[in-house]
Design a protein around this motif. Structure first.
Motif, PDB file in Angstrom:
ATOM      1  N   THR A 274       0.831  -1.203   0.000  1.00 31.99           N
ATOM      2  CA  THR A 274       0.000   0.000   0.000  1.00 31.99           C
ATOM      3  C   THR A 274       0.865   1.253   0.000  1.00 31.99           C
ATOM      4  O   THR A 274       2.028   1.237   0.436  1.00 31.99           O
ATOM      5  CB  THR A 274      -0.951   0.017   1.219  1.00 31.99           C
ATOM      6  N   HIS A 275       0.267   2.327  -0.505  1.00 31.00           N
ATOM      7  CA  HIS A 275       0.958   3.618  -0.586  1.00 31.00           C
ATOM      8  C   HIS A 275      -0.047   4.729  -0.333  1.00 31.00           C
ATOM      9  O   HIS A 275      -1.151   4.715  -0.882  1.00 31.00           O
ATOM     10  CB  HIS A 275       1.594   3.806  -1.969  1.00 31.00           C
ATOM     11  N   LEU A 276       0.327   5.676   0.521  1.00 33.49           N
ATOM     12  CA  LEU A 276      -0.467   6.886   0.753  1.00 33.49           C
ATOM     13  C   LEU A 276       0.467   8.085   0.773  1.00 33.49           C
ATOM     14  O   LEU A 276       1.572   8.007   1.319  1.00 33.49           O
ATOM     15  CB  LEU A 276      -1.203   6.839   2.096  1.00 33.49           C
TER      16      LEU A 276
ATOM     17  N   ALA B 170       4.327   0.700   2.306  1.00 33.17           N
ATOM     18  CA  ALA B 170       4.377  -0.467   3.170  1.00 33.17           C
ATOM     19  C   ALA B 170       4.164  -1.748   2.377  1.00 33.17           C
ATOM     20  O   ALA B 170       3.344  -1.812   1.446  1.00 33.17           O
ATOM     21  CB  ALA B 170       3.316  -0.361   4.260  1.00 33.17           C
ATOM     22  N   TYR B 171       4.918  -2.760   2.779  1.00 29.07           N
ATOM     23  CA  TYR B 171       4.745  -4.116   2.257  1.00 29.07           C
ATOM     24  C   TYR B 171       4.598  -5.044   3.459  1.00 29.07           C
ATOM     25  O   TYR B 171       5.298  -4.900   4.471  1.00 29.07           O
ATOM     26  CB  TYR B 171       5.948  -4.544   1.412  1.00 29.07           C
TER      27      TYR B 171
ATOM     28  N   THR C  13       4.116  -3.015  11.881  1.00 32.17           N
ATOM     29  CA  THR C  13       4.822  -1.745  11.987  1.00 32.17           C
ATOM     30  C   THR C  13       5.731  -1.602  10.777  1.00 32.17           C
ATOM     31  O   THR C  13       6.465  -2.529  10.431  1.00 32.17           O
ATOM     32  CB  THR C  13       5.656  -1.686  13.272  1.00 32.17           C
ATOM     33  N   THR C  14       5.687  -0.450  10.110  1.00 34.83           N
ATOM     34  CA  THR C  14       6.523  -0.228   8.936  1.00 34.83           C
ATOM     35  C   THR C  14       7.960   0.072   9.362  1.00 34.83           C
ATOM     36  O   THR C  14       8.248   0.300  10.542  1.00 34.83           O
ATOM     37  CB  THR C  14       5.987   0.939   8.098  1.00 34.83           C
ATOM     38  N   THR C  15       8.870   0.095   8.384  1.00 35.38           N
ATOM     39  CA  THR C  15      10.272   0.396   8.685  1.00 35.38           C
ATOM     40  C   THR C  15      10.450   1.806   9.217  1.00 35.38           C
ATOM     41  O   THR C  15      11.429   2.105   9.899  1.00 35.38           O
ATOM     42  CB  THR C  15      11.121   0.214   7.416  1.00 35.38           C
ATOM     43  N   GLU C  16       9.490   2.709   8.926  1.00 40.45           N
ATOM     44  CA  GLU C  16       9.561   4.085   9.430  1.00 40.45           C
ATOM     45  C   GLU C  16       8.934   4.225  10.811  1.00 40.45           C
ATOM     46  O   GLU C  16       8.919   5.316  11.384  1.00 40.45           O
ATOM     47  CB  GLU C  16       8.853   5.050   8.462  1.00 40.45           C
ATOM     48  N   GLY C  17       8.400   3.124  11.366  1.00 38.32           N
ATOM     49  CA  GLY C  17       7.797   3.181  12.690  1.00 38.32           C
ATOM     50  C   GLY C  17       6.313   3.472  12.691  1.00 38.32           C
ATOM     51  O   GLY C  17       5.708   3.645  13.758  1.00 38.32           O
TER      52      GLY C  17
ATOM     53  N   HIS D 261       0.467   7.599  12.456  1.00 40.52           N
ATOM     54  CA  HIS D 261       1.769   8.204  12.148  1.00 40.52           C
ATOM     55  C   HIS D 261       2.133   9.189  13.243  1.00 40.52           C
ATOM     56  O   HIS D 261       1.317  10.024  13.651  1.00 40.52           O
ATOM     57  CB  HIS D 261       1.710   8.926  10.792  1.00 40.52           C
ATOM     58  N   PHE D 262       3.367   9.116  13.723  1.00 35.93           N
ATOM     59  CA  PHE D 262       3.857  10.021  14.762  1.00 35.93           C
ATOM     60  C   PHE D 262       5.060  10.794  14.224  1.00 35.93           C
ATOM     61  O   PHE D 262       5.969  10.220  13.606  1.00 35.93           O
ATOM     62  CB  PHE D 262       4.289   9.244  16.009  1.00 35.93           C
TER      63      PHE D 262
END
Length: 457
Positions: free
Chosen positions: A386-388, A402-403, A416-420, A440-441
């Protein structure tokens, strides 16, 4: 016969009409010149600007202007006139600045009509009347409204709202209206024979109720009834849900109840957590009566933990009808139709059908827009991608790429994505619909994004 005399006679003949003809031609020339001058002067003269406000900026691509029964896309710097109707779609936000510096933010799935906005000339002729046919707006009073509060009125389909020097948010549909005051105060009353929509100012009837910024509640209005109080946190996220606040709580050895479970997680396997969320909201039982699509007809939806919902979040008792819970947090959950998970094999390409973005302060965001979206699911390998792209008004963007390899066999996922960033969601049992919650933080706080998707044919 004497030709010379005849010729001489002719040369001395007097024609009394010649002078008249010359004068006529002269007069005609002057008239033509004057007409040409008047026409050129009229063309150079700038028409009086009758506009009442301007679109400061718009977000999303699904907002339209209705003017004299014609429709056109909303554009930045578009001038607005009395009688104009602004309609926003699922991702549309429109910000308006009126000539008296009043500000209006129109949120997604809304329709606002500028019935009249006269703030020049004798004050007796002033008129500021807006009609919110559906959806949500935030209104900040301008100079004219502050000086002549009796000349302003915001109408919803069932109620009149007058101002007392105000910044307020209104949500409305055909049956109910919700009002929250950020600064100042308002007076709200349902329409009746003593409170008519074609009037100005606040209505003064036995059903009128005042609402102040200091009040710890919103007011909900139903047709013909006294406005009732609704706890503020029924429809909004709690404040201070930032990583810094959470870290501070942990350092003190405790986690405040309002911050616990603010990030979405899988609830399908945790009935105890569902009971906890219900217990936290059991005192909030003000009956919901928003006019929405019947919950039973939807494959997926978001529901609250109380009996109070919003235009896009169903109350608990409606959300759970013929549905099973998948993921959620302490404010709402994602529900899907019950059944066995048997999606059609192959790759599903989904399109974004609905999205809401809330911020740390608990409000639906006015300055964020999803400009790019993509969701693909390989049902053969259980892989999700997915992509936003969420654009902020200051020019920066929040990106989600995200994958995920889904390990469950029921179409429910959380990772949890690699970016947190945190993602929790589910696919419908037939694989034709999807939904996920994205948390998202960053230094600007906490963004909570709720999405619903449809499998494109």
């Amino acid at each position: 016969m004497q030709p010379m005399q005849f010729e001489h006679g002719i040369s001395n003949i007097k024609c009394p009409g010649r002078t008249h003809v010359m004068l006529w031609f002269m007069a005609l020339s002057v008239l033509v010149f004057m007409l040409a001058f008047s026409s050129a002067h009229a063309q150079d003269k700038t028409p009086i600007d009758q506009s009442v406000g301007t679109v400061q900026f718009k977000l999303g691509k699904d907002s339209i202007l209705v003017r004299n029964n014609d429709t056109s896309p909303i554009k930045d710097d578009l001038k607005l006139y009395e009688g104009d109707v602004i309609q926003t779609g699922p991702t549309g936000h429109v910000h308006i600045k009126f000539n008296d510096q009043a500000l209006v933010s129109i949120r997604p799935n809304s329709q606002l009509e500028i019935e009249c906005y006269k703030t020049q000339g004798p004050s007796a002729d002033w008129c500021m009347r807006l009609n919110l046919h559906r959806g949500t707006i935030r209104k900040v009073s301008g100079q004219a409204g502050q000086q002549h509060k009796d000349k302003f009125r915001l109408n919803t389909p069932i109620a009149a709202i007058g101002i007392r020097g105000t910044d307020f948010v209104t949500q409305a549909n055909a049956k109910t209206s919700l009002v929250r005051v950020i600064e100042g105060a308002v007076a709200i009353a349902p329409f009746d024979e003593h409170c008519l929509p074609n009037k100005l100012g606040e209505c003064q009837t036995h059903l009128t109720k005042a609402l102040r910024a200091s009040d710890p509640f919103m007011l909900k209005v139903s047709e013909g009834l006294m406005p009732t109080e609704v706890p503020i946190d029924d429809n909004v996220l709690v404040a201070n849900n930032t990583p810094q606040a959470a870290e501070k709580g942990h350092k003190n050895g405790n986690t405040p109840k309002t911050q616990a479970h603010q990030v979405a997680s899988i609830l399908a396997d945790h009935p105890g957590l569902v009971k906890q969320f219900l217990a936290l909201n059991e005192e909030k039982l003000s009956q919901d009566s928003f006019d929405r699509e019947p919950a039973q007809s939807l494959d997926m939806l978001y529901g609250s933990w109380s009996q109070q919902g919003s235009l896009t979040i169903y109350p608990y008792e409606l959300a759970k009808l013929d549905k099973e819970i998948t993921v959620g947090n302490n404010k709402f959950a994602l529900w899907r139709k019950t059944g066995e998970y048997h999606p059609t094999p192959g790759v599903g390409q989904f399109s974004l059908a609905q999205a809401q973005i809330s911020t740390s302060d608990g409000y639906m965001s006015d300055n964020l827009n999803i400009s790019k979206s993509r969701l693909a699911v390989n049902f053969d390998t259980n892989e999700l991608e997915t992509h936003l792209q969420i654009d902020r008004s200051l020019g920066d963007s929040v990106l989600l790429n995200a994958y995920h390899k889904m390990t469950r066999d029921d179409g429910i996922f959380a990772f949890t994505t690699t970016e947190g960033n945190k993602i929790a969601g589910a696919l419908s049992n037939d694989g034709q619909h999807a939904g996920y919650i994205f948390d998202h933080f960053d230094q600007q706080g906490h963004l909570n994004v709720r999405t619903l998707w449809e499998n494109a044919p």
